[in-house]
Enzyme design. Sequence first.
Site, mmCIF file in Angstrom:
data_model
loop_
_atom_site.group_PDB
_atom_site.id
_atom_site.type_symbol
_atom_site.label_atom_id
_atom_site.label_comp_id
_atom_site.label_asym_id
_atom_site.label_seq_id
_atom_site.Cartn_x
_atom_site.Cartn_y
_atom_site.Cartn_z
ATOM 1 N N GLY A 166 58.034 37.666 39.602
ATOM 2 C CA GLY A 166 57.736 39.080 39.485
ATOM 3 C C GLY A 166 56.271 39.379 39.710
ATOM 4 O O GLY A 166 55.627 38.822 40.605
ATOM 5 N N CYS A 167 55.701 40.253 38.874
ATOM 6 C CA CYS A 167 54.318 40.702 39.060
ATOM 7 C C CYS A 167 53.305 39.571 38.919
ATOM 8 O O CYS A 167 52.188 39.685 39.438
ATOM 9 C CB CYS A 167 54.003 41.807 38.054
ATOM 10 S SG CYS A 167 55.012 43.300 38.253
ATOM 11 N N ALA A 168 53.658 38.495 38.241
ATOM 12 C CA ALA A 168 52.739 37.360 38.080
ATOM 13 C C ALA A 168 52.707 36.465 39.308
ATOM 14 O O ALA A 168 51.884 35.549 39.381
ATOM 15 C CB ALA A 168 53.140 36.536 36.854
ATOM 16 N N GLY A 169 53.574 36.724 40.285
ATOM 17 C CA GLY A 169 53.743 35.802 41.392
ATOM 18 C C GLY A 169 52.536 35.655 42.295
ATOM 19 O O GLY A 169 52.321 34.580 42.869
ATOM 20 N N PHE A 192 50.654 40.050 34.478
ATOM 21 C CA PHE A 192 51.801 39.869 33.593
ATOM 22 C C PHE A 192 53.075 39.844 34.425
ATOM 23 O O PHE A 192 53.203 40.562 35.418
ATOM 24 C CB PHE A 192 51.881 40.998 32.573
ATOM 25 C CG PHE A 192 50.686 41.074 31.676
ATOM 26 C CD1 PHE A 192 50.533 40.184 30.627
ATOM 27 C CD2 PHE A 192 49.700 42.024 31.886
ATOM 28 C CE1 PHE A 192 49.424 40.242 29.802
ATOM 29 C CE2 PHE A 192 48.584 42.097 31.076
ATOM 30 C CZ PHE A 192 48.447 41.199 30.029
#
Length: 348
Positions: free
Chosen positions: A139-142, A334
Amino acid sequence: MPAAHLLSLATAVPPFLIDQPQAKAIGRRSFRRKAAFDRLSGVFDNAGIARRNLVAPLEWYERHHGWAERNRVYLDAAEAMFEEAALAAIAKAGLEAKDIDGVVTVSTTGIATPSLEARVGPRIGLRPGIRRVPIFGLGCAGGISGLATAARLAASEPGSNWLMVAIETCSISIRLDSDDPAAIVATALFGDGAASAVVRAGDGGGFARISGAAEKLWPDTLGIMGWRVEDPGLGVVFDRAIPPFIEKELAAAVEEICAELKIARADIDRLCCHPGGVKVIDAIETALDLPQGELNLEREVLHDHGNMSAPTVLFVLDRLVDRGLPERTLMTAFGPGFTCSAALLEAA
């Protein structure tokens, strides 16, 4: 981890543009629960977003689409953005596609089997023997985790060139037929985009060193953020508890991350954060007691592109590099898990 050098960074966005009043109007027409939409519609006005790039024309979003059609749009758009971002990053690094030894591909908003780099690699000139590491589910941490993975792989073989590409098409997962309030919030926040970087270890060069990376995974937080697999596609998991959770937990997490990276928090000249939303940026500033305006570039990227998930923090880094990378920068994002991913950059 041994340091790897960040040689280049490039971004790409899809061709269709929507401004926030248009997004609000489409949402008002399309969400079947009008009362729920009206109750939450203020999120469009308060999101700090002016415009976003999308992978499909605006009328596409007002029609029903099954999982197969959504994923077809994902593949077409992701391949195009992969090609644009990857070729730009390779050229900025002063390399040709045949010089790339390995590629890390990060994406969570669609399914590609064969993976994206296998689909795109031959037509942009990547070698048949290239090492391939597709990563799903971050997700956004990728964006940060993908960059850290590429750096570790480069450091394990000094002199090798590794390409990292992060691509997300969040907009095709927006569910206007959903009864979930999170779907309305997602419609106000999410855009599409891609970012790419080239890293190499061993011989210097580039504009920064990736000198360390770390992650913090909180137990029993699976329901805070992510995607549900539903008919006719992915459904967003976006808990309203995210900003308060960040306010409560982030300071201690950053201290843990700094200890793992063997630095003090005071050694960090600037944070480079994933701008998940205005409330998330506010929560980061509150948790870490940052001065007003410290995360101005994060707000700029959110204003111009919305939340594109994994690539977004790399758009922030791109602007930070243009304005002068500080001596030591800690990147944070995050993601599902609930996770905080971090990477330490030292200016060359």
